[in-house]
Design an enzyme around this catalytic site. Sequence first.
Site, PDB file in Angstrom:
ATOM      1  N   HIS A  94       4.090  -7.297  -2.352  1.00 44.80           N
ATOM      2  CA  HIS A  94       3.357  -6.038  -2.298  1.00 44.80           C
ATOM      3  C   HIS A  94       3.295  -5.353  -3.656  1.00 44.80           C
ATOM      4  O   HIS A  94       2.268  -4.769  -4.018  1.00 44.80           O
ATOM      5  CB  HIS A  94       4.021  -5.116  -1.266  1.00 44.80           C
ATOM      6  CG  HIS A  94       3.306  -3.822  -1.081  1.00 44.80           C
ATOM      7  ND1 HIS A  94       2.038  -3.745  -0.554  1.00 44.80           N
ATOM      8  CD2 HIS A  94       3.687  -2.545  -1.355  1.00 44.80           C
ATOM      9  CE1 HIS A  94       1.653  -2.466  -0.503  1.00 44.80           C
ATOM     10  NE2 HIS A  94       2.636  -1.727  -0.985  1.00 44.80           N
TER      11      HIS A  94
ATOM     12  N   ASP B 234       2.306 -10.634   0.209  1.00 44.71           N
ATOM     13  CA  ASP B 234       2.497  -9.292   0.758  1.00 44.71           C
ATOM     14  C   ASP B 234       2.503  -9.363   2.287  1.00 44.71           C
ATOM     15  O   ASP B 234       1.507  -9.767   2.892  1.00 44.71           O
ATOM     16  CB  ASP B 234       1.371  -8.378   0.268  1.00 44.71           C
ATOM     17  CG  ASP B 234       1.565  -6.922   0.645  1.00 44.71           C
ATOM     18  OD1 ASP B 234       2.362  -6.638   1.563  1.00 44.71           O
ATOM     19  OD2 ASP B 234       0.921  -6.058   0.012  1.00 44.71           O
TER      20      ASP B 234
ATOM     21  N   ASP C  27      -1.181   0.335  -3.419  1.00 44.97           N
ATOM     22  CA  ASP C  27      -0.479   1.067  -2.383  1.00 44.97           C
ATOM     23  C   ASP C  27      -1.041   2.493  -2.306  1.00 44.97           C
ATOM     24  O   ASP C  27      -2.255   2.682  -2.310  1.00 44.97           O
ATOM     25  CB  ASP C  27       1.037   1.047  -2.660  1.00 44.97           C
ATOM     26  CG  ASP C  27       1.876   1.538  -1.498  1.00 44.97           C
ATOM     27  OD1 ASP C  27       2.112   0.758  -0.561  1.00 44.97           O
ATOM     28  OD2 ASP C  27       2.295   2.714  -1.527  1.00 44.97           O
ATOM     29  N   TRP C  28      -0.205   3.527  -2.231  1.00 45.06           N
ATOM     30  CA  TRP C  28      -0.695   4.902  -2.185  1.00 45.06           C
ATOM     31  C   TRP C  28      -1.481   5.275  -3.435  1.00 45.06           C
ATOM     32  O   TRP C  28      -2.321   6.190  -3.398  1.00 45.06           O
ATOM     33  CB  TRP C  28       0.467   5.876  -1.986  1.00 45.06           C
ATOM     34  CG  TRP C  28       0.670   6.204  -0.544  1.00 45.06           C
ATOM     35  CD1 TRP C  28       1.597   5.663   0.305  1.00 45.06           C
ATOM     36  CD2 TRP C  28      -0.084   7.126   0.237  1.00 45.06           C
ATOM     37  NE1 TRP C  28       1.459   6.193   1.561  1.00 45.06           N
ATOM     38  CE2 TRP C  28       0.439   7.100   1.546  1.00 45.06           C
ATOM     39  CE3 TRP C  28      -1.160   7.978  -0.027  1.00 45.06           C
ATOM     40  CZ2 TRP C  28      -0.064   7.892   2.580  1.00 45.06           C
ATOM     41  CZ3 TRP C  28      -1.656   8.760   0.999  1.00 45.06           C
ATOM     42  CH2 TRP C  28      -1.112   8.715   2.276  1.00 45.06           C
TER      43      TRP C  28
ATOM     44  N   TRP D 109       6.655  -1.504   9.259  1.00 45.61           N
ATOM     45  CA  TRP D 109       7.181  -0.829   8.074  1.00 45.61           C
ATOM     46  C   TRP D 109       7.399   0.659   8.357  1.00 45.61           C
ATOM     47  O   TRP D 109       8.426   1.235   7.986  1.00 45.61           O
ATOM     48  CB  TRP D 109       6.240  -1.038   6.901  1.00 45.61           C
ATOM     49  CG  TRP D 109       6.387  -0.044   5.779  1.00 45.61           C
ATOM     50  CD1 TRP D 109       5.419   0.749   5.269  1.00 45.61           C
ATOM     51  CD2 TRP D 109       7.562   0.222   5.007  1.00 45.61           C
ATOM     52  NE1 TRP D 109       5.913   1.528   4.254  1.00 45.61           N
ATOM     53  CE2 TRP D 109       7.230   1.222   4.071  1.00 45.61           C
ATOM     54  CE3 TRP D 109       8.870  -0.258   5.044  1.00 45.61           C
ATOM     55  CZ2 TRP D 109       8.157   1.748   3.169  1.00 45.61           C
ATOM     56  CZ3 TRP D 109       9.796   0.259   4.140  1.00 45.61           C
ATOM     57  CH2 TRP D 109       9.445   1.240   3.216  1.00 45.61           C
TER      58      TRP D 109
END
Length: 298
Positions: free
Chosen positions: A278, A249, A122-123, A163
């Site tokens: 995810h 995901d 993710d980030w 999202w």
Amino acid sequence: MIEALRTPDERFEGLPGYPFAPHYREDLPGYEGLRIHYLDEGRSDGPVFLCLHGQPSWSYLYRKMLPVFAEVGRVIAPDLFGFGRSDKPVDDQVYTFDFHRGALLALVEALDLRRVTLVCQDWGGLLGLTLPMAAPERYERLIVMNTGFATGDRPLGPGFEAWKAYNRSQPDLDIQALMQRATPILSDAEAAAYAAPYPDMRYKAGVRRFPELVPDRLDASGAEISRQARDWWSRDWQGQSFMAVGGADPVISVDAMQGVRRYIRGCPEPMIVPEAGHFVQEWGAPIARAALAAFAAA
């Protein structure tokens, strides 16, 4: 000085599967007055595993991978500003790509991390994948999961746009409920632990802001440095790589991660975990063991 909140320590007491002692730095150049938290576990005579989380998670996400990595090396798992036990600037506008990237670069320098295996999702990947080119001598390996390059030169896709819209409509996002929907294997107590850093919506500026920061155009903040990073991984990366993909995901698909793989020089075919969503680290122990085995066999 940046106005920030600090989550009370008692919010972190007794979290399931998270017995780790906190560590802090308040001296990062350019971040004076802000305290960043990180886990520091394992042994000092092995490689370093730098484990970077995304949104709305924090270092709790790595509790299942950490013990595996700690058997062979040192595990550093920071909480980004605005998340976990790190200080939380109250102004949404403080949160920028460069603000967070700079903090991670400063922490790596402050701890003088070497022989690093970058572990990201993710980030943690959008930011983390831009770090090694700034100090390639520090990094040896990569474990990458459900993330991408934030290059601004392609559509974000309907899943991510949905999202973003949902997150925008939820200024006081119910993090426990979100984590339970995204990761049904979590117990109620585990899902609640993800929400522990956020006593009320004042603490959630980072949670609100992060989806808005993903570059959606060429001149967006972070896009140019991400394109440079994508080129660097494709052309200059000399280390070992391992990719694991959560097949369930709804935002970042297996096909999307295959696209990421093509830009990472020498990255083998990914380990696909069909039931994982995810937050792939919730299936993390076997992934961590598979990565270590692949590195040892290479």
